[in-house]
Design an enzyme around this catalytic site. Structure first.
Site, PDB file in Angstrom:
ATOM      1  N   ASP A 165      19.520  74.898  34.859  1.00  0.00           N
ATOM      2  CA  ASP A 165      19.825  74.938  33.431  1.00  0.00           C
ATOM      3  C   ASP A 165      18.557  75.041  32.590  1.00  0.00           C
ATOM      4  O   ASP A 165      17.471  74.647  33.019  1.00  0.00           O
ATOM      5  CB  ASP A 165      20.559  73.658  33.013  1.00  0.00           C
ATOM      6  CG  ASP A 165      22.009  73.635  33.448  1.00  0.00           C
ATOM      7  OD1 ASP A 165      22.385  74.437  34.313  1.00  0.00           O
ATOM      8  OD2 ASP A 165      22.764  72.794  32.918  1.00  0.00           O
ATOM      9  N   ASP A 166      18.730  75.541  31.368  1.00  0.00           N
ATOM     10  CA  ASP A 166      17.772  75.418  30.265  1.00  0.00           C
ATOM     11  C   ASP A 166      16.624  76.407  30.271  1.00  0.00           C
ATOM     12  O   ASP A 166      15.703  76.267  29.481  1.00  0.00           O
ATOM     13  CB  ASP A 166      17.207  73.996  30.174  1.00  0.00           C
ATOM     14  CG  ASP A 166      18.280  72.963  29.899  1.00  0.00           C
ATOM     15  OD1 ASP A 166      19.378  73.361  29.481  1.00  0.00           O
ATOM     16  OD2 ASP A 166      18.032  71.765  30.113  1.00  0.00           O
ATOM     17  N   HIS A 215      23.887  79.599  28.500  1.00  0.00           N
ATOM     18  CA  HIS A 215      23.813  78.142  28.287  1.00  0.00           C
ATOM     19  C   HIS A 215      23.729  77.826  26.797  1.00  0.00           C
ATOM     20  O   HIS A 215      23.124  76.825  26.408  1.00  0.00           O
ATOM     21  CB  HIS A 215      22.620  77.569  29.044  1.00  0.00           C
ATOM     22  CG  HIS A 215      22.680  76.090  29.302  1.00  0.00           C
ATOM     23  ND1 HIS A 215      23.817  75.437  29.728  1.00  0.00           N
ATOM     24  CD2 HIS A 215      21.722  75.122  29.197  1.00  0.00           C
ATOM     25  CE1 HIS A 215      23.567  74.151  29.871  1.00  0.00           C
ATOM     26  NE2 HIS A 215      22.310  73.923  29.544  1.00  0.00           N
ATOM     27  N   HIS A 219      21.816  74.739  22.474  1.00  0.00           N
ATOM     28  CA  HIS A 219      22.009  73.584  23.362  1.00  0.00           C
ATOM     29  C   HIS A 219      22.466  72.332  22.627  1.00  0.00           C
ATOM     30  O   HIS A 219      21.753  71.335  22.534  1.00  0.00           O
ATOM     31  CB  HIS A 219      20.733  73.284  24.138  1.00  0.00           C
ATOM     32  CG  HIS A 219      20.983  72.496  25.400  1.00  0.00           C
ATOM     33  ND1 HIS A 219      21.289  71.152  25.391  1.00  0.00           N
ATOM     34  CD2 HIS A 219      20.977  72.859  26.702  1.00  0.00           C
ATOM     35  CE1 HIS A 219      21.444  70.731  26.633  1.00  0.00           C
ATOM     36  NE2 HIS A 219      21.268  71.753  27.450  1.00  0.00           N
ATOM     37  N   TYR A 256      25.398  69.580  28.575  1.00  0.00           N
ATOM     38  CA  TYR A 256      25.901  68.228  28.829  1.00  0.00           C
ATOM     39  C   TYR A 256      27.266  68.233  29.519  1.00  0.00           C
ATOM     40  O   TYR A 256      27.900  67.187  29.656  1.00  0.00           O
ATOM     41  CB  TYR A 256      25.992  67.415  27.533  1.00  0.00           C
ATOM     42  CG  TYR A 256      24.808  67.540  26.625  1.00  0.00           C
ATOM     43  CD1 TYR A 256      23.602  66.900  26.918  1.00  0.00           C
ATOM     44  CD2 TYR A 256      24.865  68.328  25.473  1.00  0.00           C
ATOM     45  CE1 TYR A 256      22.502  67.035  26.093  1.00  0.00           C
ATOM     46  CE2 TYR A 256      23.768  68.464  24.642  1.00  0.00           C
ATOM     47  CZ  TYR A 256      22.582  67.816  24.960  1.00  0.00           C
ATOM     48  OH  TYR A 256      21.487  67.960  24.142  1.00  0.00           O
ATOM     49  N   HIS A 322      17.444  71.488  36.816  1.00  0.00           N
ATOM     50  CA  HIS A 322      16.963  71.993  35.531  1.00  0.00           C
ATOM     51  C   HIS A 322      15.629  72.724  35.627  1.00  0.00           C
ATOM     52  O   HIS A 322      14.714  72.272  36.319  1.00  0.00           O
ATOM     53  CB  HIS A 322      16.819  70.838  34.526  1.00  0.00           C
ATOM     54  CG  HIS A 322      18.120  70.297  34.044  1.00  0.00           C
ATOM     55  ND1 HIS A 322      18.841  69.369  34.759  1.00  0.00           N
ATOM     56  CD2 HIS A 322      18.846  70.558  32.935  1.00  0.00           C
ATOM     57  CE1 HIS A 322      19.957  69.073  34.098  1.00  0.00           C
ATOM     58  NE2 HIS A 322      19.979  69.787  32.992  1.00  0.00           N
TER      59      HIS A 322
END
EC number: 3.5.1.41
Length: 458
Positions: A165-166, A215, A219, A256, A322
């Protein structure tokens, strides 16, 4: 999970803090301060030069990439909550169609709490009619909604579903080098604002054969946002990825894990499959709320141990990792040999589900599970020649629309296949309408010429 009281028909949510990964907001990965004066400039000319260094300070020094001004006005402000642009007629029309359907099918599914994860005073039915993941980890909407179940596991035994992620993270070269050296592909869940900030890093991910998913733009907790903002957060991230890489993702992961039927329906209308996870390493939480680096290592080890105790004889885990900080990437690199030893296979999510067409564009294919485990892990893309014939590129390098077309600037100015889990008649029709929104940007090199007040390196 947000606590519930079984005896109560209505649930009052009193949690005042984010319960998932609150540190995962983007600023840890070289987030730029848009609007400030530029104080750093990196001399990069292409994807290869951006990938050359593993020195964090070098990697995360801002660079400029032209033509910025040609497309910047087609997107929301980076790291601000997305909304539909006033001049985006196609976006407005597409949202109006989706919103009309949404209000008809789910009239009582409304936003919960705040975008930062504060549910103080929120009343919610304890029976969980909205299949709200943050409330009760619900991943299977009621059949009468017409919504697909979220992906949470890998259907193949002893197989680790690998994703990060991210991203893209400005300092990810060491991680990507490791993946490349091991011919290992992953699913990358990219934040739209990060794609705009670090387009060359996004290009590397795609060109080296990793699957790219959405994503969101900024965020935030998606179930707290209005219908229009949910749409814009997904729509403009798809659009940015299309402009930079030449492909339109058909998968996403909610920040999340915060998703409910309302958000799912908007995502499905954009042909986005919702992917959650079965196991969380808590890598994002190290150093917060009493979580130590040893705790994170133990979490990794717990998943690895399940491979040895028979837990994964019929399926495999989807593990939350991540591309958030140098730490989250380095801890995966440390644990990778143990993961390889414990699991029979490690695959990206498109391979896990035999989704051979991972993007809206049909010229890029993902290897199915059988092909991948045979050793052919490369993404294959085909192009049409001037004489009408077609050619196929079977290397792991794709051809993003911005790759090789945009040039660096040295000035210091201020500035799906049938196997797709997302297939449904309603989302397919909406997606056909959505296709046109990307046409105007096809072939344009998207880059964000940096206006930077400094780079935070963690």
């Amino acid at each position: 999970m947000i606590p519930s009281t079984a005896a109560a028909a209505l649930l009052t949510l009193t949690a005042g803090v984010a319960l998932a990964h609150p540190g995962c907001g983007g600023q840890e990965i070289g987030r730029r301060n848009v609007g400030g004066p530029m104080v750093y400039r990196r001399d990069v000319t292409d994807e290869a030069s951006a990938a050359a260094s593993t020195d964090v300070n070098t990697e995360c020094t801002a660079y400029g990439y032209a033509p910025v001004t040609e497309i910047a006005s087609s997107f929301p402000t980076i790291w601000e909550t997305a909304s539909i642009l006033s001049n985006d007629t196609e976006g407005q029309q597409l949202f109006a169609t989706i919103n009309s359907t949404l209000n008809t099918k789910l009239p009582n599914d409304v936003p919960h709490g705040t975008p930062t994860g504060d549910w103080t005073g929120v009343n919610y039915n304890s029976s969980d009619p909205d299949c709200w993941w943050t409330h009760n980890k619900c991943t299977t909407p009621a059949s009468d909604t017409g919504l697909e179940a979220d992906i949470t596991i890998v259907p193949e035994p002893m197989t680790w579903g690998l994703g990060f992620d991210d991203g893209p993270n400005c300092s990810h070269n060491a991680l990507y080098n490791l993946l490349s050296e091991n011919n290992q592909k992953a699913t990358m869940f990219f934040i739209g604002s990060n794609v705009m900030d670090w387009p060359l890093q996004a290009m590397r991910a795609h060109d080296e054969g990793h699957q790219i998913c959405v994503h969101t733009w900024s965020h935030q907790y998606m179930t707290a946002l209005s219908n229009e903002v949910v749409f814009a957060e997904l729509y403009y991230t798809q659009k940015a990825i299309k402009a930079v890489l030449g492909v339109t993702p058909q998968c996403w992961r909610p920040p999340y894990g915060d998703v409910d039927n309302r958000v799912r329906m908007i995502a499905q209308a954009l042909n986005l499959t919702t992917i959650i996870w079965s196991d969380d390493t808590d890598d994002w939480a190290a150093g917060t709320d009493g979580v130590t680096e040893q705790d994170v290592t133990d979490n990794y080890q717990a998943v690895i141990d399940k491979a040895g105790n028979g837990t994964y004889t019929t399926h495999g885990p989807v593990v939350l990792n991540h591309e958030l900080t140098n730490y989250t990437m380095s801890v995966f690199m440390t644990m990778f040999p143990k993961i390889k030893s414990a699991f029979s296979y490690i695959v990206p999510m498109c391979t896990a589900y035999n989704i051979t067409q991972p993007y809206l564009e049909s010229n890029v294919t993902c290897p199915n599970f059988e092909t991948y485990i045979s050793g052919v892990t490369n993404i294959s893309s085909s192009t049409t020649q001037k004489d009408g014939s077609s050619s196929t590129n079977t290397s792991s390098s794709g051809s993003g629309s911005a790759a090789g077309s945009a040039s660096a600037t040295s000035s210091s100015d201020d500035s799906s296949s049938s196997g797709s889990a997302s297939a449904s008649s309603s989302s397919s029709n909406a997606s056909s309408g959505a296709l046109g929104m990307f046409d105007g940007l096809s072939g344009v090199g998207l880059v964000l010429s940096g206006v930077v007040a400094g780079v935070m390196l963690l």
